[in-house]
Design an enzyme around this catalytic site. Structure first.
Site, mmCIF file in Angstrom:
data_model
loop_
_atom_site.group_PDB
_atom_site.id
_atom_site.type_symbol
_atom_site.label_atom_id
_atom_site.label_comp_id
_atom_site.label_asym_id
_atom_site.label_seq_id
_atom_site.Cartn_x
_atom_site.Cartn_y
_atom_site.Cartn_z
ATOM 1 N N TYR A 1 -4.097 -12.029 0.993
ATOM 2 C CA TYR A 1 -3.333 -11.339 -0.048
ATOM 3 C C TYR A 1 -1.872 -11.764 -0.042
ATOM 4 C CZ TYR A 1 -0.286 -7.748 -1.968
ATOM 5 O OH TYR A 1 0.725 -7.104 -2.630
ATOM 6 N N VAL B 1 -8.268 5.791 10.790
ATOM 7 C CA VAL B 1 -6.962 5.190 11.082
ATOM 8 C C VAL B 1 -7.199 3.926 11.891
ATOM 9 C CG1 VAL B 1 -4.752 5.506 12.257
ATOM 10 C CG2 VAL B 1 -5.806 7.436 11.046
ATOM 11 N N THR C 1 5.864 -8.344 -3.212
ATOM 12 C CA THR C 1 5.664 -7.440 -2.089
ATOM 13 C C THR C 1 6.454 -7.890 -0.871
ATOM 14 O OG1 THR C 1 3.994 -6.652 -0.503
ATOM 15 C CG2 THR C 1 3.600 -8.780 -1.519
ATOM 16 N N ASP C 2 6.767 -6.938 0.017
ATOM 17 C CA ASP C 2 7.427 -7.294 1.274
ATOM 18 C C ASP C 2 6.474 -8.007 2.229
ATOM 19 O OD1 ASP C 2 5.832 -5.116 1.921
ATOM 20 O OD2 ASP C 2 7.437 -3.936 2.835
ATOM 21 N N GLU C 3 5.177 -7.963 1.949
ATOM 22 C CA GLU C 3 4.212 -8.571 2.867
ATOM 23 C C GLU C 3 4.327 -10.090 2.935
ATOM 24 O OE1 GLU C 3 0.259 -7.016 3.154
ATOM 25 O OE2 GLU C 3 0.780 -5.224 2.021
ATOM 26 N N LYS D 1 0.402 -13.910 -2.841
ATOM 27 C CA LYS D 1 1.630 -13.412 -3.461
ATOM 28 C C LYS D 1 2.798 -14.340 -3.158
ATOM 29 C CE LYS D 1 2.391 -10.199 -5.534
ATOM 30 N NZ LYS D 1 2.408 -9.972 -7.007
#
Length: 355
Positions: free
Chosen positions: A161, A217, A135-137, A165
């Site tokens: 998370y 949101v 992931t880009d995270e 990763k």
């Protein structure tokens, strides 16, 4: 006949990849390994259930003996590793599950793959690949004027998370440099599309809008993400698996930076057109809720390396991909009903109690 072992193949991206691969490669077979947690759903695989080219195994990737047996029995030419706990909110509430699956599970899978690869003859070992989907995270958060993440951006994970990763990425890299395991790693931006479990932004908003519920949101809604249609992601993975340079990482992005609020507004407008309410707009259901801890402000992917080296670019714009996604959810209420029951409802009640 080629055989792939796919982990997490009953999840969102994994199931799309399995269905897409079997549709395109009529002579190939996939061994689909999934633990079937809350986000794994065999109903997503209904189109291939019972087909001899799709072998499903309900297996935890932390189970080394089971992985060894699957590899020895089916002798895959590649492992494509999607299996992961992936929801940031859940990682904040229960980080231990993320360490177990994303770190321990990836380590166990790497060990099993290394042992299997080491027993192959020279020709088969040369063609074997281990593709790790990340992931880009892992790169952290960007400022408004910062350049997008490239493959050389330093890691700065900000949630349990993304930290889990990042750890799995480092393990995969180390197995190539230490043992020579032929690995490939991809970092994708936010995916959307069919079969997406409705805890993530887009399917969450679609399902809640249709149910007449508030659309929660976070914060001011101005957190920015790059959005990638899942079909384009699957095409990119196939491209990297076929022609990517061993040991390299490739960023996969959609070139679609949008704020969360822009995404929700666009979704509401699409639903207004495709499934209008008796009166008013779905935008009237938008409500702002307390921001989650450590919420990264912006992600953006520079996918030029993948285009330059392998010729891949996304086929869908955000508008065309989102319309396909909304229409899929409108056409598949049974799938939605099946996954939005039981534990999911309990978690939603806890997460958005004020919404």
């Amino acid at each position: 006949m080629a055989t792939l072992l796919v982990t997490g193949g009953a999840g969102f991206i994994g199931s799309n990849f399995v269905l897409d691969w079997l549709r395109r490669h009529h002579g190939d077979r996939i061994v689909n390994v999934d633990k079937l947690t809350y986000a794994g759903n065999r109903r997503s695989l209904a189109a291939v259930e019972g087909q001899p080219r799709h072998v499903f195994s309900q297996t935890d990737i932390c189970d080394r003996a089971a992985l060894d047996a699957l590899l020895a029995t089916h002798r895959p030419q590649a492992v494509v590793h999607f299996a992961a706990e992936s929801h940031v909110d859940r990682s904040i509430a229960d980080p231990g599950a993320f360490i177990q699956t994303n770190v321990v599970g990836t380590f166990t899978l790497l060990e099993a793959a290394r042992a299997y690869w080491g027993r192959l003859n020279a020709a088969d070992a040369d063609h074997f690949r281990f593709l790790h989907v990340s992931t880009d995270e892992v790169f952290g958060s960007l400022g408004a004027d910062d350049p997008p993440f490239s493959e050389s951006t330093p890691y700065q994970p900000n949630s349990p998370y993304s930290a889990s990763k990042a750890a799995s990425d480092h393990l995969v890299r180390s197995y190539h440099h230490t043992y020579g395991l032929p690995v490939l790693t991809t970092h994708c931006s936010n995916n959307y599309g069919p079969y997406h479990f409705p805890e993530k932004l887009i399917p969450l908003m679609i399902t809640r809008a249709l149910a007449g519920k508030p659309l929660p949101v976070y914060g001011d809604g101005l957190n920015v993400r790059d959005w990638l249609y899942v079909g384009d992601h699957c095409t990119a993975i196939r491209t990297v698996l076929a022609r990517g340079r061993v040991g390299e990482t490739y960023n996969i992005g959609g070139w679609n930076e949008k704020s969360n609020l822009d995404v929700v507004h666009t979704l509401c407008d699409l639903l207004d057109a495709l499934r209008p309410k008796a009166s008013g707009s779905y935008r009237q259901q938008i409500t702002f809720v307390t921001d989650r801890p450590g919420h990264d402000r912006r992600y953006a992917i520079d996918a030029r390396k993948l285009e330059r080296e392998l010729g891949w670019r996304p086929a869908e714009t955000f508008e065309t991909g989102l319309r396909k996604t909304v229409q899929w959810y409108l056409d598949n209420p049974g799938w939605v009903k099946d996954v939005t029951s039981g534990e999911y409802r309990n978690w939603m009640a806890r997460q958005y109690a004020a919404a």
